[in-house]
Write a protein that holds these residues in place. Structure first.
Motif, PDB file in Angstrom:
ATOM      1  N   ILE A   1       2.084   1.801  -3.438  1.00 22.12           N
ATOM      2  CA  ILE A   1       0.993   2.315  -4.277  1.00 22.12           C
ATOM      3  C   ILE A   1       0.724   3.788  -3.962  1.00 22.12           C
ATOM      4  O   ILE A   1       0.474   4.591  -4.851  1.00 22.12           O
TER       5      ILE A   1
ATOM      6  N   GLU B   1      -3.046 -13.794 -13.494  1.00 25.09           N
ATOM      7  CA  GLU B   1      -3.852 -13.767 -14.717  1.00 25.09           C
ATOM      8  C   GLU B   1      -4.578 -12.435 -14.882  1.00 25.09           C
ATOM      9  O   GLU B   1      -4.989 -11.826 -13.891  1.00 25.09           O
ATOM     10  N   ASP B   2      -4.740 -12.020 -16.104  1.00 24.49           N
ATOM     11  CA  ASP B   2      -5.655 -10.941 -16.465  1.00 24.49           C
ATOM     12  C   ASP B   2      -5.448  -9.672 -15.622  1.00 24.49           C
ATOM     13  O   ASP B   2      -6.347  -9.200 -14.938  1.00 24.49           O
ATOM     14  N   ILE B   3      -4.237  -9.129 -15.685  1.00 26.63           N
ATOM     15  CA  ILE B   3      -3.906  -7.959 -14.869  1.00 26.63           C
ATOM     16  C   ILE B   3      -4.657  -6.725 -15.371  1.00 26.63           C
ATOM     17  O   ILE B   3      -4.672  -6.457 -16.565  1.00 26.63           O
ATOM     18  N   PHE B   4      -5.287  -6.007 -14.462  1.00 25.33           N
ATOM     19  CA  PHE B   4      -6.120  -4.837 -14.762  1.00 25.33           C
ATOM     20  C   PHE B   4      -7.218  -5.155 -15.781  1.00 25.33           C
ATOM     21  O   PHE B   4      -7.655  -4.279 -16.532  1.00 25.33           O
ATOM     22  N   GLY B   5      -7.633  -6.421 -15.805  1.00 22.23           N
ATOM     23  CA  GLY B   5      -8.704  -6.801 -16.721  1.00 22.23           C
ATOM     24  C   GLY B   5      -8.339  -6.647 -18.193  1.00 22.23           C
ATOM     25  O   GLY B   5      -9.202  -6.483 -19.052  1.00 22.23           O
TER      26      GLY B   5
ATOM     27  N   ALA C   1      -0.323   0.313 -14.830  1.00 23.14           N
ATOM     28  CA  ALA C   1      -1.703   0.539 -15.259  1.00 23.14           C
ATOM     29  C   ALA C   1      -1.717   1.321 -16.566  1.00 23.14           C
ATOM     30  O   ALA C   1      -2.449   0.990 -17.498  1.00 23.14           O
TER      31      ALA C   1
ATOM     32  N   TYR D   1       2.721   1.074  -9.239  1.00 26.41           N
ATOM     33  CA  TYR D   1       1.883   0.316 -10.171  1.00 26.41           C
ATOM     34  C   TYR D   1       1.018   1.205 -11.066  1.00 26.41           C
ATOM     35  O   TYR D   1       0.195   0.719 -11.817  1.00 26.41           O
ATOM     36  N   LYS D   2       1.228   2.522 -10.961  1.00 29.59           N
ATOM     37  CA  LYS D   2       0.502   3.437 -11.826  1.00 29.59           C
ATOM     38  C   LYS D   2       1.070   3.355 -13.245  1.00 29.59           C
ATOM     39  O   LYS D   2       0.341   3.446 -14.224  1.00 29.59           O
TER      40      LYS D   2
ATOM     41  N   ASN E   1       0.826  -1.213   0.000  1.00 29.07           N
ATOM     42  CA  ASN E   1       0.000   0.000   0.000  1.00 29.07           C
ATOM     43  C   ASN E   1       0.859   1.262   0.000  1.00 29.07           C
ATOM     44  O   ASN E   1       0.511   2.259  -0.627  1.00 29.07           O
TER      45      ASN E   1
ATOM     46  N   TYR F   1      -3.040  -8.820  -4.767  1.00 36.11           N
ATOM     47  CA  TYR F   1      -3.718  -7.665  -5.353  1.00 36.11           C
ATOM     48  C   TYR F   1      -4.025  -7.882  -6.833  1.00 36.11           C
ATOM     49  O   TYR F   1      -4.559  -7.003  -7.483  1.00 36.11           O
ATOM     50  N   GLY F   2      -3.621  -9.027  -7.355  1.00 41.40           N
ATOM     51  CA  GLY F   2      -3.880  -9.302  -8.773  1.00 41.40           C
ATOM     52  C   GLY F   2      -2.985  -8.514  -9.705  1.00 41.40           C
ATOM     53  O   GLY F   2      -3.301  -8.327 -10.879  1.00 41.40           O
ATOM     54  N   LEU F   3      -1.857  -8.008  -9.184  1.00 35.85           N
ATOM     55  CA  LEU F   3      -0.921  -7.282 -10.048  1.00 35.85           C
ATOM     56  C   LEU F   3       0.060  -8.247 -10.704  1.00 35.85           C
ATOM     57  O   LEU F   3       0.729  -7.922 -11.669  1.00 35.85           O
TER      58      LEU F   3
END
Lengths: 124, 600
Positions: free
Chosen positions: B137, B264-268, B146, B142-143, B134, B259-261
């Motif tokens: 971030i 699979e399927d990072i940031f959708g 993104a 991770y910006k 956190n 956090y899914g970073l």
């Protein structure tokens, strides 16, 4: 992480928790925290400032402490210093007064004259 | 959510940890509880602040007061004075700010050590808690990822890195964007992204500090690299001797997965990437890219000839992108602030900043990050605080065993890739060892050669046999048995090894010898011809003598001598038996009348 919005939400929340480490400040609230100040109730005053600033999402104002200013009879004393270094000294502070200082002085830039050291001295 | 009015940051880097910063954290927790402040003040363990010489370091916010050389006993005072009453404990501040009038703010930026630095790769070191994703971030972590995944095509990412002018921070300085482009252009269904965290140069600890202080910046950059070249799997090869770095990387990877970073399927976006850690057993050659990859494959870490380069055939014969830790740490900032911003820092051919681990005979030992083009003088005197005990600066060794020495006459040279190479040294990973007038340059060359002889993997004869022969000659010279022609022999060997060794280790191993020969040939000659060591380091060529006039025959030297080779009696000057003397120097150190001298 499925979206940037999600990341942004985490960022905002974490930043709030870390705001105390932010060195870019617009104003400083300095609370007298020597024995005299603490005995007169400086701690709840300081906490009131912290809570009020947080409630209003103000991150560029820093609450710090200082030692005895010398006018122990007027404690708790709080000084609000703006970016130019202009200082306003509030005396005999309470948690309620602190909330008003945040609303009027810090947010709207109107000094709460009736709480200042000048007003107190005049009343004497 | 708990609001804390104050944050206490305690350095948890390797340097400060070894000088007891763990105990300091415990002590803070006890003292805060004693003073009922545990709900008002938060204690955070961070990565390296850089000023290792002054460690353990504690920074108290919001004031930003930086306390140095803190002992567990000091914690009570910091809590009772600073945190309870708001009075800064001045005696613990860095000495150059102790006298300053303004007591309200003692921010890091005000200290000379930090004033001239520009921290890009180290931007979060000492600022955030490396074990809390956190906090990363919060500071735009991770910006960049993104942005890359949702707004940019892989080619655009590579173009951005190319435009920034970033060059590899691990050694040779190859253009990073170009490397990425080669890997992207290789056609294969499987590709890999690798991080070289096998820092092995004596005196270098930049990569360790970045991993300890900001592991997520490397992870984020690796995911970006994966997207840019079309890879879904990354490996970080980190030495097992870096336990704190390994632990924090492990935590960081787990948090990024949660956090899914990573996964699979990072940031959708449909893009998947994951990272695994590989621990190296601490062989210097495994920092060489082909050896590193062989080691990841589970084989003995030996290099192989290039080409084919890793970008074409790397890990398991698949195209592989390999960058070092510091190179990666720059990537997210370049993406967020733009390549033009990065290219505006530094010099024409060396863009951005470089982190140096500054050690040796210098006051502020530690980690510094400077814009390229800063001069050696600025690093040593303005940031490093100069040479201790009023000694003279003699040379700086950069690039570790692959590099060489820069003599005092070149102290105003701007530090960048090409100027260092012109001087016969190199940037290397960024170890910078400062040497004063008491350093023997032949001895230094011997030290580095001992290191490469130990670390040679033995696969190719020039490196295995050649460096050993060179070392033997150096041992002869420093042992007072040098012969005419030895220096020339060293030169011939050095040039041949450089030309014929298989990998970077062997090709650069003669550099410390060549560069000291270039600038300090007279010292070699003094050793060989006059059997003298001008700096008074080589033991075989010097002896300790007692000046009879200055000697007060107190007997302190004799009592302290570990081999009892000093004799004398009241009223008569003492003498040293040169045959028995082991040249430890204890007598000279202990003599209260400075009557003992080192005779070179």
């Amino acid at each position: 992480m499925k979206s940037i919005t999600e990341l942004e939400a985490i960022r905002k929340k974490a930043l709030e928790q870390m705001s105390v480490r932010n060195q870019d400040v617009r104003m400083r609230v300095v609370v007298g925290m020597a024995t005299c100040g603490i005995a007169a109730g400086a701690r709840p005053v300081m906490n009131a400032f912290l809570e009020e600033l947080k409630r209003r999402n103000i991150n560029d104002v820093k609450v710090t402490m200082t030692g005895c200013i010398g006018a122990c009879r007027l404690e708790p004393i709080v000084e609000v210093v703006d970016e130019k270094g202009e200082k306003v000294t509030y005396v005999k502070m309470t948690a309620e007064k602190a909330a008003r200082v945040v609303a009027e002085h810090i947010v709207n830039g109107r000094v709460c004259l009736d709480y200042t050291i000048g007003a107190e001295e005049k009343n004497k | 959510m708990q609001i804390y009015r104050s944050h206490v940051l305690v350095c948890g880097g390797t340097g400060c940890t070894s000088s007891n910063s763990g105990k300091i954290i415990e002590e803070f927790e006890v003292q805060l509880k004693n003073n009922k402040l545990e709900n008002e003040v938060k204690v955070i363990k961070t990565g390296c602040f850089g000023l290792c010489a002054q460690g353990p370091i504690v920074v108290v916010y919001p004031e930003g007061s930086m306390y140095t050389m803190v002992k567990p006993e000091d914690v009570k005072e910091i809590v009772e004075e600073h945190l309870l009453k708001g009075r800064i404990v001045r005696r613990l501040l860095l000495s150059d700010i102790q006298t300053e009038e303004d007591t309200s703010a003692k921010s890091l930026e005000k200290v000379d050590f930090f004033k001239r630095q520009l921290r890009i790769a180290l931007r979060n070191c000492g600022i955030i808690n490396p074990e809390d994703i956190n906090e990363y971030i919060a500071y735009d972590g991770y910006k960049a990822l993104a942005k890359v995944l949702t707004e940019m095509e892989p080619e655009e990412v590579i173009d951005t890195i190319k435009k920034s002018g970033l060059r590899g921070r691990g050694g040779g300085g190859f253009p990073t964007g170009l490397k990425w482009e080669f890997a992207a252009k290789s056609q294969d269904d499987i590709k890999y992204v690798c991080c070289n965290a096998d820092e092995g140069d004596p005196g270098a600890f930049m990569d360790r500090s970045i991993l300890e202080g900001d592991p997520h910046s490397v992870i984020e950059a690796m995911i970006i690299a994966g997207y840019a070249i079309g890879a879904n799997q990354g490996f970080i090869y980190v030495r097992a001797e870096y336990p704190i770095a390994v632990k924090r990387l492990d935590i960081a990877i787990k948090q990024a997965r949660e956090y899914g970073l990573l996964g699979e399927d990072i940031f959708g976006t449909g893009f998947s990437f994951d990272i695994e850690l590989r621990l190296g057993a601490g062989a210097f050659v495994c920092g060489e890219e082909t050896a590193l990859m062989t080691s990841i494959e589970g084989k003995r870490g030996e290099p192989r000839p290039r080409p084919p380069f890793p970008a074409v055939k790397g890990l398991w014969q698949k195209p592989t992108l390999l960058n070092n830790v510091e190179t990666y740490a720059n990537i997210p900032v370049i993406i967020l602030k733009g390549p033009e911003w990065f290219a505006s820092i530094g010099t024409e051919k060396s863009k951005g900043t470089k982190v140096f681990a500054v050690g040796g005979k210098i006051n502020n030992t530690g980690l510094v990050e400077i814009p390229m083009g800063t001069t050696l003088r600025e690093v040593i005197y303005d940031i490093g605080g100069g040479i201790p005990n009023g000694k003279k600066f003699k040379a700086a060794q950069t690039g570790g065993p692959s590099g060489g020495c820069i003599p005092a006459s070149h102290i105003d040279t701007p530090i960048e890739y090409d100027t260092l190479v012109q001087l016969g040294s190199m940037m290397g990973s960024g170890g910078l060892i400062v040497m004063d007038e008491d350093t023997c340059m032949v001895d230094i060359a011997k030290f580095f050669l001992e290191f490469t002889v130990d670390e040679s993997c033995g696969k190719c004869p020039p490196c295995r046999i050649g460096t050993k022969r060179m070392l033997e000659i150096l041992e002869r010279i420093t042992g007072g048995k040098g012969e005419e022609g030895d220096i020339e022999k060293l030169e011939i060997l050095a040039k041949n090894i450089k030309a014929s060794a298989l990998c970077g280790l062997g090709q650069t191993a003669p550099n410390p010898v060549l560069s000291t020969l270039r600038y300090f040939r007279d010292e070699y000659e003094a050793h060989v011809r006059d059997k003298k060591c001008p700096a008074g380091v080589c033991k075989s060529m010097m002896h300790y003598v007692i000046n009879a006039e200055l000697c007060k025959s107190c007997g302190i030297c004799a009592r302290n001598c570990p081999v009892k080779c000093i004799s004398g009696q009241r009223g008569v000057p003492y003498v040293i038996d040169q045959d028995k003397c082991i040249k430890c120097g204890t007598c000279m150190e202990k003599c209260p009348f400075k009557a003992i001298f080192k005779n070179v």
